[in-house]
Enzyme design. Structure first.
Site, PDB file in Angstrom:
ATOM      1  N   CYS A   1     -22.269 -37.514 -12.870  1.00  0.00           N
ATOM      2  CA  CYS A   1     -22.251 -38.450 -11.728  1.00  0.00           C
ATOM      3  C   CYS A   1     -23.083 -37.876 -10.576  1.00  0.00           C
ATOM      4  O   CYS A   1     -22.781 -36.964  -9.672  1.00  0.00           O
ATOM      5  CB  CYS A   1     -20.641 -38.161 -11.219  1.00  0.00           C
ATOM      6  SG  CYS A   1     -20.341 -39.194  -9.708  1.00  0.00           S
TER       7      CYS A   1
ATOM      8  N   CYS B   1     -21.510 -37.936  -6.898  1.00  0.00           N
ATOM      9  CA  CYS B   1     -20.712 -36.710  -6.648  1.00  0.00           C
ATOM     10  C   CYS B   1     -21.354 -35.378  -6.486  1.00  0.00           C
ATOM     11  O   CYS B   1     -21.161 -34.655  -5.606  1.00  0.00           O
ATOM     12  CB  CYS B   1     -19.706 -36.480  -7.956  1.00  0.00           C
ATOM     13  SG  CYS B   1     -18.944 -38.052  -8.401  1.00  0.00           S
ATOM     14  N   ASP B   2     -22.389 -35.148  -7.397  1.00  0.00           N
ATOM     15  CA  ASP B   2     -23.218 -33.836  -7.307  1.00  0.00           C
ATOM     16  C   ASP B   2     -24.466 -33.667  -6.838  1.00  0.00           C
ATOM     17  O   ASP B   2     -25.129 -32.778  -6.934  1.00  0.00           O
ATOM     18  CB  ASP B   2     -23.101 -33.163  -8.875  1.00  0.00           C
ATOM     19  CG  ASP B   2     -21.497 -33.033  -9.348  1.00  0.00           C
ATOM     20  OD1 ASP B   2     -20.747 -32.794  -8.512  1.00  0.00           O
ATOM     21  OD2 ASP B   2     -21.096 -33.375 -10.326  1.00  0.00           O
TER      22      ASP B   2
END
Length: 303
Positions: A130, A133-134
């Site tokens: 992701c 997300c990261d």
């Protein structure tokens, strides 16, 4: 007899349980593996509104404890079938049958892995599924995205805004994603396409230091120096047990819109298991709230 049975104890399922018990319903959550879903493997979360920073385990544990303390029953059993019976349903596990008035399917989806050595070992230590997300953890670093669909191209676009270099590795000579996405990436100086290639090995023991890629046409192997590897080759929903009861799309996702209603009255779908454009922690929690309240409304009207 339960009012609501929720299949899956990820973010969507536990959020639905919280809303269900707060509305006065008797709620059972059934989970075949571990609570928390995919997010439990994320070492850091920095994109959930209102929580500046936490770990996936802490986040999932908080949801579990909140739902449990409010009165939801959470049990670890694999659901193998849901059967419509009269105005309600029978949920079948490996060992028993549970009657309820409404069902919320929150089975999530699994990221499709590359299947190379060290992949599982380095999840959260350079390997991510992701980018939104990261990705921020790799500012000013060299990264690679594996995949050729819209998600991979969108991930590369996102990473290109703050990474020093972004390689896009795809096993074919053309992308499956929309043309305008690849056209936009071609205009960026810090994005490089690596076509007709697959990742065969990951370099690094305590973190990603690089990848070995192989050209599928020539057999030539090359090493790329990267600290982040973002895998975007699709997800795998697990909804086959419910295909006779609710409509699935060609990818196996439950067909449900933002109201979380499925083709079967009384069954709702929440989180990554349903058809949707954005699959994030915040949208999973939102789905849980919508599905939980929708199930309560359905029960109230049917009684």
């Amino acid at each position: 007899m339960y009012d609501i049975v929720i299949v899956g104890a990820g973010t969507a399922g536990l959020s639905a349980a919280i809303y269900g018990v707060r509305a006065g319903k008797k709620v059972l959550v059934l989970e075949g593996q571990n609570f928390g879903g995919q997010i439990i493997n994320s070492p850091e979360i920095e994109n959930y509104p209102g929580i500046a920073k936490t770990s996936g385990f802490e986040f999932a544990s908080g949801l579990y404890e909140q739902a449990s303390n409010l009165g939801a029953d959470i049990e670890f059993e694999q659901v193998v079938e849901v059967e419509k019976q009269g105005k309600g349903f029978i949920v079948h596990t490996g060992g028993r049958q549970i009657e309820c008035l409404a069902v919320i399917l929150a089975t999530g989806a699994k990221n499709r892995p590359l299947g190379v050595e060290k992949e599982n070992q380095l999840i959260g230590m350079g390997i991510s599924y992701c980018a939104t997300c990261d990705g921020a953890f790799f500012r000013d670093q060299k990264t690679a995205v594996v995949g050729g669909g819209n998600t991979a191209l969108e991930d590369a676009e996102f990473l290109s805004n703050f990474c020093e270099k972004v390689y896009v590795i795809h096993r074919r000579d053309e992308f499956r994603g929309e043309q305008w996405l690849s056209d936009n990436l071609r205009k960026k100086d810090n994005v490089e396409f690596v076509m007709d290639s697959v990742v065969t090995d990951i370099i690094g023991e305590n973190g990603v230091q690089g990848v070995i890629i192989k050209n599928v046409k020539t057999g030539e192997e090359t090493e790329l120096s990267v600290t982040g590897l973002f895998v975007a080759i699709g997800q795998m929903p697990d909804n086959k047990a419910f295909e006779k009861l609710v409509d699935l799309d060609s990818g196996g996702y439950i067909q449900a819109k933002e109201d979380c209603k499925t083709s079967c009255e009384g069954i709702f779908a929440a989180g990554d298991c349903r058809t949707k454009g954005v699959r994030q922690l915040a949208t999973a929690a939102a789905d849980g709230a919508v599905a939980g309240l929708a199930a309560c409304e359905y029960i109230n009207k049917s009684q």
